[in-house]
Motif scaffolding. Structure first.
Motif: not given
Length: 163
Positions: A10-12, A48-52, A72-80, A105-110
């Motif tokens: 869920n965090d990812h 597509k990765d989110r669907v997975m 996660g959305n709130l953090t994204a908005k604050a960062s933006r 973030g992509i490294q985290g996905k890796r």
């Protein structure tokens, strides 16, 4: 489902929602058509990765956590907001930092895919999922964004002198 695995997935998933939002912002700000296309294609891959991730959560008996996704959305908005303050246009610090956040973030996905590949043998529902291929896709994505980050960093940190 194991509570730790549920939280990890869920965090990812929540982080990937922020990534989609950031990528769309970068696509909207792109000046060149090929740059815009790059971000639109990257967004499709991340979606597509989110669907997975959602599928993985469902196969082990859990859905996405609305609370974690909202966080996660709130953090994204604050960062933006911070990035917008720095400026998201090419050559601005915010554009460079946005790409840096995306690379991380992509490294985290890796490393997510790598870890899930390590434990996949313990979760029969995940049989047949090619986590190594998912990891390789993340490496390719990270390297492509890293190239753009380096270019943006040079422009933001060592700007050309104005004549």
């Amino acid at each position: 489902m194991n509570a730790a695995l549920n939280r990890y997935l869920n965090d990812h998933l929540a982080g990937s929602a922020g990534a989609v939002d950031l990528i769309q912002t970068l696509a909207d700000r792109a000046k060149e058509p090929e740059e815009k296309r790059f971000f639109i294609d990257l967004k499709a891959e991340v979606e597509k990765d989110r669907v997975m991730l959602k599928k993985l959560l469902e196969t082990v008996g859990s859905g996405g956590s609305g609370m974690l996704q909202a966080a996660g959305n709130l953090t994204a908005k604050a960062s933006r907001l911070k990035l917008a303050w720095e400026g998201l246009d090419p050559g601005k610090l915010g554009a460079f930092e946005a790409l840096e956040i995306l690379v991380l973030g992509i490294q985290g996905k890796r490393v997510l895919w790598r870890m899930l590949g390590e434990i996949a043998g313990e979760i029969p529902e995940w049989a047949g999922i090619d986590f190594a291929a998912l990891e390789a896709d993340a490496v390719r994505q990270r390297d492509a964004v890293e190239g753009k980050r380096l270019t943006a960093g040079r422009a933001a940190l060592i700007p050309e002198e104005e004549e």
